[in-house]
Design an enzyme around this catalytic site. Structure first.
Site, PDB file in Angstrom:
ATOM      1  N   LYS A   1       0.857  -1.193   0.000  1.00  0.00           N
ATOM      2  CA  LYS A   1       0.000   0.000   0.000  1.00  0.00           C
ATOM      3  C   LYS A   1       0.890   1.239   0.000  1.00  0.00           C
ATOM      4  CE  LYS A   1      -4.309   1.147   2.394  1.00  0.00           C
ATOM      5  NZ  LYS A   1      -4.963   1.091   3.699  1.00  0.00           N
TER       6      LYS A   1
HETATM    7  C1  E4P Z   1      -8.476   1.947   3.719  1.00  0.00           C
HETATM    8  O1  E4P Z   1      -7.565   1.333   3.182  1.00  0.00           O
HETATM    9  C2  E4P Z   1      -8.301   2.719   4.934  1.00  0.00           C
HETATM   10  O2  E4P Z   1      -7.572   1.930   5.845  1.00  0.00           O
HETATM   11  C3  E4P Z   1      -9.607   3.056   5.611  1.00  0.00           C
HETATM   12  O3  E4P Z   1     -10.713   2.690   4.818  1.00  0.00           O
HETATM   13  C4  E4P Z   1      -9.673   4.427   6.160  1.00  0.00           C
HETATM   14  O4  E4P Z   1     -10.929   4.616   6.783  1.00  0.00           O
HETATM   15  P1  E4P Z   1     -11.228   5.842   7.759  1.00  0.00           P
HETATM   16  O5  E4P Z   1     -11.345   7.086   6.929  1.00  0.00           O
HETATM   17  O6  E4P Z   1     -12.530   5.478   8.418  1.00  0.00           O
HETATM   18  O7  E4P Z   1     -10.072   5.923   8.715  1.00  0.00           O
END
Ligand code: E4P
Length: 217
Positions: A83
């Site tokens: 990522k």
């Molecule tokens: C996705 O890869 C992220 O980890 C996640 O969806 C972020 O979500 P949030 O905005 O609720 O922290």
């Protein structure tokens, strides 16, 4: 639509894995910190539980640093997906990794132009953050729609991974638009199965069955 679970809590992942509904897992540095566990160990345990992509995020800000971290993360398991942040450095790292056939997830996407760049960099997944856009009075779902339109125009293979999903309506809307994947907290996956009329119907069936005096086994 594939379902990824957005957590670093092993017990949550294990209980959902039993349902057969989880196709992958996403983590981020905040979720890892919240778990209080060692990053590498947690990712290894998750990758053992779930055979689909398990996103592990780099924290370096420059391409070379990201690639060095990716080297470590890739060795954890074959299903680890690297990522990377949607910055120019992140895109350069994405291009280098995708040229090598490494699975990548470009994260923190907040515009359709950013998503276009990620596709051109060969990302396996693009993560538009719906909830964080909604939080600042912008339409997160419009972003999913715009990306779907652009990717279809050019037949990009990058999968749209709807992220920052906060509630079941986000999942419904993303599915109607045609997002390839939704990553969501365990509570949202569970909420998708809930309906008060299902509970009420079950209560009535159970009461009537009791009255019938029958058993199946
Ligand atoms: C996705 O890869 C992220 O980890 C996640 O969806 C972020 O979500 P949030 O905005 O609720 O922290």
């Amino acid at each position: 639509m594939k379902f990824f679970v957005d957590t670093a809590e092993i017990s949550e992942i294990a209980s959902l894995a039993d349902s057969g509904l989880v196709d992958g897992v996403t983590t981020n540095p905040s979720l890892i910190a919240k778990s209080g566990r060692n990053f590498i160990e947690v990712v290894r345990e998750i990758a053992d539980l779930i055979h689909g992509p398990v996103s592990a995020e780099v924290v370096a800000l420059d391409k070379d640093g990201m690639l060095r971290e990716a080297e470590v993360l890739r060795k954890i398991a074959r299903n680890v997906c690297i990522k990377l942040p949607l910055t120019l450095e992140g895109l350069k790292a994405c291009k280098a990794l995708s040229d090598e056939g490494v699975m990548t997830n470009v994260t923190l996407c907040f515009s359709a132009n950013q998503a276009l760049l990620a596709a051109k960099a060969g990302a396996s997944f693009i993560s538009p953050f719906i909830g964080r856009l909604d939080d600042i009075s912008q339409d997160g779902m419009q972003l999913i729609e715009d990306i779907r339109h652009i990717y279809d125009n050019y037949e990009f293979k990058t999968e749209i991974l709807a992220a920052s999903v906060r509630h079941p309506v986000h999942v419904l809307q993303a599915a109607k638009i045609g997002a390839d994947v939704a990553t969501m907290p365990p509570s949202v996956i569970r909420a998708l199965a809930m309906h008060p009329l299902t509970d009420k119907g079950l209560e009535t069936f159970a009461a009537d069955w009791l009255k019938s005096g029958q058993t199946i086994i």
